[in-house]
Design an enzyme around this catalytic site. Structure first.
Site, PDB file in Angstrom:
ATOM      1  N   TYR A 173       0.851  -1.186   0.000  1.00  0.00           N
ATOM      2  CA  TYR A 173       0.000   0.000   0.000  1.00  0.00           C
ATOM      3  C   TYR A 173       0.886   1.234   0.000  1.00  0.00           C
ATOM      4  O   TYR A 173       1.876   1.293   0.722  1.00  0.00           O
ATOM      5  CB  TYR A 173      -0.897   0.004   1.246  1.00  0.00           C
ATOM      6  CG  TYR A 173      -1.771   1.236   1.379  1.00  0.00           C
ATOM      7  CD1 TYR A 173      -2.824   1.463   0.492  1.00  0.00           C
ATOM      8  CD2 TYR A 173      -1.544   2.180   2.384  1.00  0.00           C
ATOM      9  CE1 TYR A 173      -3.628   2.593   0.613  1.00  0.00           C
ATOM     10  CE2 TYR A 173      -2.351   3.305   2.515  1.00  0.00           C
ATOM     11  CZ  TYR A 173      -3.389   3.507   1.621  1.00  0.00           C
ATOM     12  OH  TYR A 173      -4.190   4.625   1.742  1.00  0.00           O
ATOM     13  N   ASP A 193       9.161   2.796   0.038  1.00  0.00           N
ATOM     14  CA  ASP A 193       8.112   3.407   0.841  1.00  0.00           C
ATOM     15  C   ASP A 193       8.304   2.920   2.270  1.00  0.00           C
ATOM     16  O   ASP A 193       7.928   1.800   2.624  1.00  0.00           O
ATOM     17  CB  ASP A 193       6.733   3.014   0.298  1.00  0.00           C
ATOM     18  CG  ASP A 193       5.605   3.657   1.096  1.00  0.00           C
ATOM     19  OD1 ASP A 193       5.884   4.177   2.199  1.00  0.00           O
ATOM     20  OD2 ASP A 193       4.458   3.615   0.627  1.00  0.00           O
ATOM     21  N   LYS A 235       4.001   8.501   9.151  1.00  0.00           N
ATOM     22  CA  LYS A 235       3.637   7.914  10.446  1.00  0.00           C
ATOM     23  C   LYS A 235       4.595   8.314  11.588  1.00  0.00           C
ATOM     24  O   LYS A 235       4.404   9.378  12.155  1.00  0.00           O
ATOM     25  CB  LYS A 235       3.470   6.413  10.291  1.00  0.00           C
ATOM     26  CG  LYS A 235       2.342   6.111   9.284  1.00  0.00           C
ATOM     27  CD  LYS A 235       1.784   4.724   9.292  1.00  0.00           C
ATOM     28  CE  LYS A 235       0.505   4.660   8.477  1.00  0.00           C
ATOM     29  NZ  LYS A 235       0.608   4.099   7.144  1.00  0.00           N
TER      30      LYS A 235
END
Ligand SMILES: *Cc1c(COP(=O)(O)O)cnc(C)c1O
Length: 425
Positions: free
Chosen positions: A141, A236, A264
């Site tokens: 994702y 990522d 995050k």
């Protein structure tokens, strides 16, 4: 009961009652808890129930909830002004901390979400190479930008299709999908689209299909494949950045990607993300280069304050070793509980990222992850929640182990798992 009441009200005013779909508890057939507060390793719903937490705002809160140093830093920053839209010294402090933690990062641009970081990395890769195609891996994702919202069509790397309405086919056809952990499927895409692929983007440790570790040599082979094809490699690390060590998975696997996306943890629970990489690529960004990118709240004072306070604590040389010890303790406890109840599980773990798949098979890619028993997961989730253990409401999300968890918290978790597994049998 108050949660249910709030949810019913929320449904009137927000699509699905939430602002991000996973929060609606759709894949576990429950209605969501509404949260009142969090402190350390615990989260509290508006009915006053206390839960031991393994979500940590989807991994962002590696220090647990309302860490005093982070709260203090944010309060102090807020008093001086919540946003200026002008340069501040704190942005440079944070940028310097990030650059020093990653050999592959000379320069960074701060943004406000992981989605934005990936979107910028993809645009940079296309501009740098003059190519249009992007190769991603099934089950990884990368946020919800159009180019990343694709799924593998039949025939895997050959085709992809929009994951949802609203993504134009013309755009999704520029994103190819290969199998995670399968270098041949990536090689096939590079061969078929020779000199057309701008970049390959991957979560070096996949964390959005549950935790799936890269097979030995896989990331190295991908690095080589990108070099041979003059394509960029984008890591990522929105989840893995500062999760496994002071740096990213790239430090652990000793690979230098061309661009890295962070998010995050680097916001310490406040919206903050970043894209970074080699100077010659990053310097393509406006205002010094032709690639446009901007953000009203980018590098905002609350975000940089939370980020700097968080990273300072993570820098402690024993921080990750302590986290590892607790993580091992939980891992072994869960394995043992499942074994005693004869529940088939495969636990994938690296550092403080852990997934419990209800299958006997090894889980090495998205198909393996999807083949695990989701019904059993639902029952596991519901029973753990009853035992006041707060897990992510999806079989494809990880358990995030925070530094706030105590040995006692973990013992309670293992005890809850023992009871749960016995009942599931
Ligand atoms: C969460 C996540 C994103 C998206 O970040 P947002 O801040 O939610 O936009 C991108 N990539 C990975 C690997 C993620 O886990």
């Amino acid at each position: 009961m108050k949660s249910l009441k709030q949810f019913r009200k929320a449904l009137h005013f927000m699509p699905g009652g939430v602002n991000s779909p996973v929060r609606a508890y759709g894949s576990v057939d429950c209605s969501p808890l509404f949260i009142a507060k969090g402190k350390g390793s615990k989260i509290y719903d508006i009915d006053g129930n206390e839960y031991i937490d393994y979500v940590c705002s989807w991994g962002a809160l590696i220090l647990g909830y309302s860490h005093p140093s982070v709260v203090r830093a944010v309060q102090a920053a807020a008093k001086k002004g919540t946003s200026f839209g002008a340069p501040t010294a704190a942005e440079t402090t944070l940028a310097e901390m990030i650059c020093s933690a990653f050999d592959s990062i000379d320069k960074v641009r701060l943004v406000s979400s992981g989605t934005e970081a990936v979107m910028t990395a993809v645009r940079l890769a296309r501009a740098f190479t003059g190519r249009d195609y992007i190769l991603k891996m099934s089950g990884c994702y990368h946020g919800h930008s159009d180019s990343m919202l694709v799924s593998a069509g039949s025939g895997s790397a050959e085709f992809s299709k929009p994951l949802c309405p609203g993504v134009p086919k013309a755009l999704s056809s520029l994103t190819l999908v290969a199998e995670y952990n399968d270098i041949d499927s990536a090689a096939k895409a590079f061969k078929k689209y020779k000199n057309k692929i701008a970049a390959c983007i991957i979560e070096p440790v996949a964390a959005n299909m549950g935790i799936v570790l890269p097979k030995p040599g896989y990331l190295q082979a991908l690095r080589k494949l990108c070099n041979e094809n003059k394509a960029l490699l984008i890591f990522d690390e929105v989840i893995t950045g500062f999760r496994l060590c002071f740096g990213g998975a790239q430090n652990i696997f000793k690979i230098k990607p061309d661009l890295t996306c962070l998010g995050k943890i680097i916001g310490g629970g406040v919206p903050c993300a970043a894209v970074g990489g080699k100077a010659k690529i990053m310097n393509l960004l406006s205002p010094i280069g032709p690639v446009y990118q901007a953000g009203t709240l980018s590098g905002n004072p609350l975000a940089t304050a939370a980020a700097i306070a968080t990273l300072k604590i993570l820098k402690d040389k024993d921080f990750y070793a302590r986290l590892e010890q607790n993580s091992i303790y939980l891992h072994l406890g869960l394995l043992d509980a499942a074994k005693k109840a004869s529940i088939p599980v495969t636990i994938n773990r690296i550092g403080s990222l852990l997934s419990c798949f209800f299958t006997q098979k090894k889980v090495e890619n998205f198909s393996d992850a999807k083949s695990a028993d989701t019904k059993l997961f639902k029952a596991f989730f519901a029973s753990m929640l009853k035992n006041r253990i707060y897990l992510a409401p999806s079989p494809f999300e990880a358990m995030f182990i925070s530094a706030a968890l105590t040995k006692k918290d973990i013992e309670k978790t293992i005890f809850a798992a023992q009871n749960t597994f016995k009942r599931l049998k």
